[in-house]
Design an enzyme around this catalytic site. Structure first.
Site, PDB file in Angstrom:
ATOM      1  N   GLY A  10       0.976  -1.084  -0.072  1.00  0.00           N
ATOM      2  CA  GLY A  10       0.160  -0.132   0.017  1.00  0.00           C
ATOM      3  C   GLY A  10       0.812   1.301  -0.222  1.00  0.00           C
ATOM      4  O   GLY A  10       2.043   0.994  -0.085  1.00  0.00           O
ATOM      5  N   GLN A  11       0.085   2.341  -0.023  1.00  0.00           N
ATOM      6  CA  GLN A  11       0.887   3.798   0.105  1.00  0.00           C
ATOM      7  C   GLN A  11       1.988   3.878   0.987  1.00  0.00           C
ATOM      8  O   GLN A  11       3.070   3.986   1.020  1.00  0.00           O
ATOM      9  CB  GLN A  11       0.081   4.887   0.173  1.00  0.00           C
ATOM     10  CG  GLN A  11      -1.037   4.902  -0.880  1.00  0.00           C
ATOM     11  CD  GLN A  11      -1.837   6.398  -0.910  1.00  0.00           C
ATOM     12  OE1 GLN A  11      -1.234   7.287  -1.598  1.00  0.00           O
ATOM     13  NE2 GLN A  11      -2.862   6.420  -0.040  1.00  0.00           N
ATOM     14  N   VAL A  12       1.570   3.482   2.229  1.00  0.00           N
ATOM     15  CA  VAL A  12       2.306   3.618   3.664  1.00  0.00           C
ATOM     16  C   VAL A  12       3.271   2.386   3.636  1.00  0.00           C
ATOM     17  O   VAL A  12       4.216   2.530   3.846  1.00  0.00           O
ATOM     18  CB  VAL A  12       1.421   3.583   4.898  1.00  0.00           C
ATOM     19  CG1 VAL A  12       2.344   3.684   6.052  1.00  0.00           C
ATOM     20  CG2 VAL A  12       0.488   4.887   4.510  1.00  0.00           C
ATOM     21  N   ASP A  39      -2.276 -12.283   4.960  1.00  0.00           N
ATOM     22  CA  ASP A  39      -3.881 -12.001   4.691  1.00  0.00           C
ATOM     23  C   ASP A  39      -4.331 -11.687   5.878  1.00  0.00           C
ATOM     24  O   ASP A  39      -4.933 -12.385   6.748  1.00  0.00           O
ATOM     25  CB  ASP A  39      -4.431 -13.033   3.805  1.00  0.00           C
ATOM     26  CG  ASP A  39      -6.019 -12.710   3.585  1.00  0.00           C
ATOM     27  OD1 ASP A  39      -6.406 -11.625   3.717  1.00  0.00           O
ATOM     28  OD2 ASP A  39      -6.512 -13.569   2.658  1.00  0.00           O
ATOM     29  N   ALA A  63      -5.145  -2.445   5.427  1.00  0.00           N
ATOM     30  CA  ALA A  63      -6.503  -2.099   5.857  1.00  0.00           C
ATOM     31  C   ALA A  63      -7.451  -2.418   4.860  1.00  0.00           C
ATOM     32  O   ALA A  63      -6.961  -2.330   3.424  1.00  0.00           O
ATOM     33  CB  ALA A  63      -6.510  -0.836   6.359  1.00  0.00           C
ATOM     34  N   TYR A 102      -2.266   1.902  11.932  1.00  0.00           N
ATOM     35  CA  TYR A 102      -2.575   3.269  11.543  1.00  0.00           C
ATOM     36  C   TYR A 102      -4.116   3.415  11.606  1.00  0.00           C
ATOM     37  O   TYR A 102      -5.006   2.426  11.144  1.00  0.00           O
ATOM     38  CB  TYR A 102      -2.292   3.624  10.043  1.00  0.00           C
ATOM     39  CG  TYR A 102      -0.700   3.352  10.027  1.00  0.00           C
ATOM     40  CD1 TYR A 102       0.259   4.650  10.280  1.00  0.00           C
ATOM     41  CD2 TYR A 102       0.110   2.231   9.842  1.00  0.00           C
ATOM     42  CE1 TYR A 102       1.479   4.505  10.448  1.00  0.00           C
ATOM     43  CE2 TYR A 102       1.389   2.017   9.908  1.00  0.00           C
ATOM     44  CZ  TYR A 102       2.141   3.141  10.013  1.00  0.00           C
ATOM     45  OH  TYR A 102       3.441   3.195  10.155  1.00  0.00           O
ATOM     46  N   TYR A 128     -16.423   2.598   7.169  1.00  0.00           N
ATOM     47  CA  TYR A 128     -14.813   2.766   7.259  1.00  0.00           C
ATOM     48  C   TYR A 128     -14.420   3.427   8.607  1.00  0.00           C
ATOM     49  O   TYR A 128     -13.531   2.585   9.359  1.00  0.00           O
ATOM     50  CB  TYR A 128     -14.552   3.322   6.136  1.00  0.00           C
ATOM     51  CG  TYR A 128     -12.942   3.960   6.228  1.00  0.00           C
ATOM     52  CD1 TYR A 128     -12.018   2.849   6.001  1.00  0.00           C
ATOM     53  CD2 TYR A 128     -12.520   5.127   6.367  1.00  0.00           C
ATOM     54  CE1 TYR A 128     -10.685   3.193   6.133  1.00  0.00           C
ATOM     55  CE2 TYR A 128     -10.958   5.317   6.626  1.00  0.00           C
ATOM     56  CZ  TYR A 128     -10.264   4.141   6.308  1.00  0.00           C
ATOM     57  OH  TYR A 128      -8.934   4.556   6.261  1.00  0.00           O
ATOM     58  N   LYS A 132     -12.627   1.231  11.560  1.00  0.00           N
ATOM     59  CA  LYS A 132     -11.305   1.769  12.043  1.00  0.00           C
ATOM     60  C   LYS A 132     -11.304   1.863  13.449  1.00  0.00           C
ATOM     61  O   LYS A 132     -10.263   1.885  14.149  1.00  0.00           O
ATOM     62  CB  LYS A 132     -10.859   2.851  11.431  1.00  0.00           C
ATOM     63  CG  LYS A 132     -10.390   2.579   9.754  1.00  0.00           C
ATOM     64  CD  LYS A 132      -9.425   1.627   9.385  1.00  0.00           C
ATOM     65  CE  LYS A 132      -7.901   2.334   9.748  1.00  0.00           C
ATOM     66  NZ  LYS A 132      -6.800   1.315   9.464  1.00  0.00           N
ATOM     67  N   TRP A 153      -5.669  12.345   4.798  1.00  0.00           N
ATOM     68  CA  TRP A 153      -5.434  12.682   3.400  1.00  0.00           C
ATOM     69  C   TRP A 153      -4.064  12.265   3.255  1.00  0.00           C
ATOM     70  O   TRP A 153      -3.299  13.015   2.601  1.00  0.00           O
ATOM     71  CB  TRP A 153      -5.502  13.991   3.539  1.00  0.00           C
ATOM     72  CG  TRP A 153      -6.793  14.715   3.483  1.00  0.00           C
ATOM     73  CD1 TRP A 153      -7.755  14.297   4.455  1.00  0.00           C
ATOM     74  CD2 TRP A 153      -7.404  16.253   3.304  1.00  0.00           C
ATOM     75  NE1 TRP A 153      -8.903  15.194   4.461  1.00  0.00           N
ATOM     76  CE2 TRP A 153      -8.559  16.399   3.904  1.00  0.00           C
ATOM     77  CE3 TRP A 153      -6.491  17.270   2.414  1.00  0.00           C
ATOM     78  CZ2 TRP A 153      -9.448  17.304   3.485  1.00  0.00           C
ATOM     79  CZ3 TRP A 153      -7.488  18.264   2.513  1.00  0.00           C
ATOM     80  CH2 TRP A 153      -8.783  18.387   2.739  1.00  0.00           C
TER      81      TRP A 153
HETATM   82  P1  NDP Z   1      -3.667   1.692   0.516  1.00  0.00           P
HETATM   83  O1  NDP Z   1      -5.155   1.705   0.182  1.00  0.00           O
HETATM   84  O2  NDP Z   1      -2.691   2.354  -0.280  1.00  0.00           O
HETATM   85  O3  NDP Z   1      -3.087   0.320   1.148  1.00  0.00           O
HETATM   86  C1  NDP Z   1      -3.835  -0.557   1.799  1.00  0.00           C
HETATM   87  C2  NDP Z   1      -3.252  -1.883   1.866  1.00  0.00           C
HETATM   88  O4  NDP Z   1      -3.821  -2.928   2.615  1.00  0.00           O
HETATM   89  C3  NDP Z   1      -2.884  -2.499   0.336  1.00  0.00           C
HETATM   90  O5  NDP Z   1      -1.457  -2.815   0.447  1.00  0.00           O
HETATM   91  C4  NDP Z   1      -3.742  -3.605   0.421  1.00  0.00           C
HETATM   92  O6  NDP Z   1      -3.161  -4.735  -0.110  1.00  0.00           O
HETATM   93  C5  NDP Z   1      -3.714  -4.177   2.107  1.00  0.00           C
HETATM   94  N1  NDP Z   1      -5.019  -4.810   2.152  1.00  0.00           N
HETATM   95  C6  NDP Z   1      -6.168  -5.107   1.772  1.00  0.00           C
HETATM   96  N2  NDP Z   1      -6.775  -5.961   2.175  1.00  0.00           N
HETATM   97  C7  NDP Z   1      -5.641  -6.951   2.679  1.00  0.00           C
HETATM   98  C8  NDP Z   1      -5.878  -8.243   3.192  1.00  0.00           C
HETATM   99  N3  NDP Z   1      -6.910  -8.825   3.279  1.00  0.00           N
HETATM  100  N4  NDP Z   1      -4.623  -8.398   3.961  1.00  0.00           N
HETATM  101  C9  NDP Z   1      -3.478  -7.984   3.841  1.00  0.00           C
HETATM  102  N5  NDP Z   1      -3.396  -6.432   3.511  1.00  0.00           N
HETATM  103  C10 NDP Z   1      -4.640  -6.185   2.855  1.00  0.00           C
HETATM  104  O7  NDP Z   1      -3.744   2.278   2.007  1.00  0.00           O
HETATM  105  P2  NDP Z   1      -2.795   3.389   2.772  1.00  0.00           P
HETATM  106  O8  NDP Z   1      -1.500   2.966   2.801  1.00  0.00           O
HETATM  107  O9  NDP Z   1      -3.379   4.817   2.160  1.00  0.00           O
HETATM  108  O10 NDP Z   1      -3.317   3.546   4.313  1.00  0.00           O
HETATM  109  C11 NDP Z   1      -2.459   2.733   5.417  1.00  0.00           C
HETATM  110  C12 NDP Z   1      -3.126   3.000   6.590  1.00  0.00           C
HETATM  111  O11 NDP Z   1      -3.545   4.274   6.750  1.00  0.00           O
HETATM  112  C13 NDP Z   1      -4.583   2.287   6.819  1.00  0.00           C
HETATM  113  O12 NDP Z   1      -4.699   1.459   7.956  1.00  0.00           O
HETATM  114  C14 NDP Z   1      -5.686   3.493   6.535  1.00  0.00           C
HETATM  115  O13 NDP Z   1      -6.799   3.129   7.022  1.00  0.00           O
HETATM  116  C15 NDP Z   1      -4.833   4.566   7.140  1.00  0.00           C
HETATM  117  N6  NDP Z   1      -5.315   5.813   6.699  1.00  0.00           N
HETATM  118  C16 NDP Z   1      -5.336   6.180   5.379  1.00  0.00           C
HETATM  119  C17 NDP Z   1      -5.637   7.456   4.924  1.00  0.00           C
HETATM  120  C18 NDP Z   1      -5.599   7.748   3.404  1.00  0.00           C
HETATM  121  O14 NDP Z   1      -6.058   8.797   2.882  1.00  0.00           O
HETATM  122  N7  NDP Z   1      -5.224   6.633   2.464  1.00  0.00           N
HETATM  123  C19 NDP Z   1      -6.192   8.247   5.662  1.00  0.00           C
HETATM  124  C20 NDP Z   1      -6.071   7.987   7.044  1.00  0.00           C
HETATM  125  C21 NDP Z   1      -5.435   6.719   7.397  1.00  0.00           C
HETATM  126  P3  NDP Z   1      -3.713  -5.263  -1.793  1.00  0.00           P
HETATM  127  O15 NDP Z   1      -3.511  -3.929  -2.603  1.00  0.00           O
HETATM  128  O16 NDP Z   1      -2.797  -6.403  -2.110  1.00  0.00           O
HETATM  129  O17 NDP Z   1      -5.141  -5.387  -1.523  1.00  0.00           O
END
Ligand code: NDP
Length: 297
Positions: A10-12, A39, A63, A102, A128, A132, A153
């Site tokens: 994911g992004q983070v 998973d 997430a 997070y 959501y 969370k 954001w």
């Molecule tokens: P992303 O949507 O970029 O990444 C989410 C990650 O979660 C992806 O790598 C995805 O993997 C993974 N994921 C989804 N389903 C599963 C699963 N079943 N098992 C394991 N991994 C899974 O999110 P961000 O990086 O932006 O968010 C990181 C954290 O920050 C999260 O907790 C989010 O709630 C929180 N947050 C994000 C904000 C935002 O603006 N984005 C704002 C505030 C908080 P895959 O792609 O393989 O499905």
């Protein structure tokens, strides 16, 4: 020292792969990692992963982040955002690991114009946000050695983001319409990952610093102000646009109805984190400028 990172793609998660690497032996897993299982939806396999690796630190960047889709998939959102963090907290407690997780400004109802503090009353407006919130509560209740960061954001250089969408639209169209009644601070995944690494080191040395913290870039803007800033920066970098900053029209969020309600006020007070870790959170413009310079030059 072993560090288990979940949600590595994911992004983070992507930025954490970089920032956590110097701290120890990093085991980075994504949702499709099979052995060990990464998973979050397979709770027993997740427990087994932690028990087999016995990490000193678990960082969960995974997430269910599809905010609108969560309204029609509440059970899946609950599994990934609430039950899985609860299982991770139990597993971290059982092997004595520090757990990093997070959370989001969406745990608040978005009323007022103040900066939300960690102890303020929550009131999530969406599935959501509620899932969370339950996830962070399960962690706090189950395992004292945690770091829970509520952020807002989030954008990353890798993949698509709001700024890149605005740039594309400004090249294609004469005017853009962007929401001007939701306020927050765009926060780079890079910044989140770097602060996480600092805080992990500090908590390993002094567990009294564990806790729940607000973590976002300094300052505030609306989506409209954010879009204008992006186009100003692009012009300064010599990019040709059909729509400049003055062609971004402000509209209320009600002009773009969505399945999930979003908070109007996402301003987070980060003074607790800055004081606890001796860190300075830079203005949001700094990270956005850097990301644009990398993308455009
Ligand atoms: P992303 O949507 O970029 O990444 C989410 C990650 O979660 C992806 O790598 C995805 O993997 C993974 N994921 C989804 N389903 C599963 C699963 N079943 N098992 C394991 N991994 C899974 O999110 P961000 O990086 O932006 O968010 C990181 C954290 O920050 C999260 O907790 C989010 O709630 C929180 N947050 C994000 C904000 C935002 O603006 N984005 C704002 C505030 C908080 P895959 O792609 O393989 O499905």
């Amino acid at each position: 020292m072993k560090i288990l990172l979940l949600g590595k793609d994911g992004q983070v998660g992507w930025e954490l792969q970089r920032s956590l690497a110097p701290l120890g032996e990093l085991v980075a897993l994504g949702s499709r990692s099979e052995s060990p299982c990464g998973d979050l939806g397979r709770l027993d396999a997740l427990r087994a992963t932690v028990a087999a690796i016995r990490p000193a630190v678990i960082v969960n960047a995974g997430a269910y982040t599809a905010v609108d889709k969560a309204e029609s998939e509440p059970e899946r959102a609950h599994l990934l955002n609430a039950q899985a963090p609860g299982v991770l907290a139990e597993a971290a407690r059982d092997c004595g690991a520090l757990l990093v997780h997070y959370s989001t400004d969406y745990v608040f109802d978005g009323s007022g114009t103040h900066r939300w503090k960690e102890g303020d009353a929550t009131g999530a407006l969406s599935v959501y946000g509620r899932t969370k919130l339950e996830g962070e509560r399960l962690i706090v209740r189950t395992h004292p050695r945690h770091l829970v960061f509520r952020t807002s954001w989030v954008y990353a250089a890798r993949g698509g983001n709001f700024a890149k969408t605005m740039l594309r639209l400004a090249r294609e169209r004469d005017t853009l319409t962007v929401v001007d009644d939701q306020f927050g601070a765009p926060t780079g995944a890079e910044l989140l990952a770097d602060v996480t690494a600092h805080a992990v080191r500090a908590c390993l040395a002094d567990p009294a610093r564990c806790g729940l913290y607000h973590l976002a870039a300094a300052g505030e803007t609306s989506w409209h102000g954010y879009a204008r800033f992006v186009l100003e920066q692009a012009l300064a970098l010599g990019v040709e646009l059909r729509a400049g900053p003055d062609a971004v029209r402000p509209v209320p969020a009600s002009s773009f109805p969505t399945a999930a309600m979003r908070p109007s006020n996402s301003r987070l007070d980060t003074s607790k984190l800055q004081a606890a870790f001796g860190l300075v959170l830079p203005p949001w413009q700094q990270g956005v400028s850097r990301m644009l310079t990398e993308a455009l030059t």
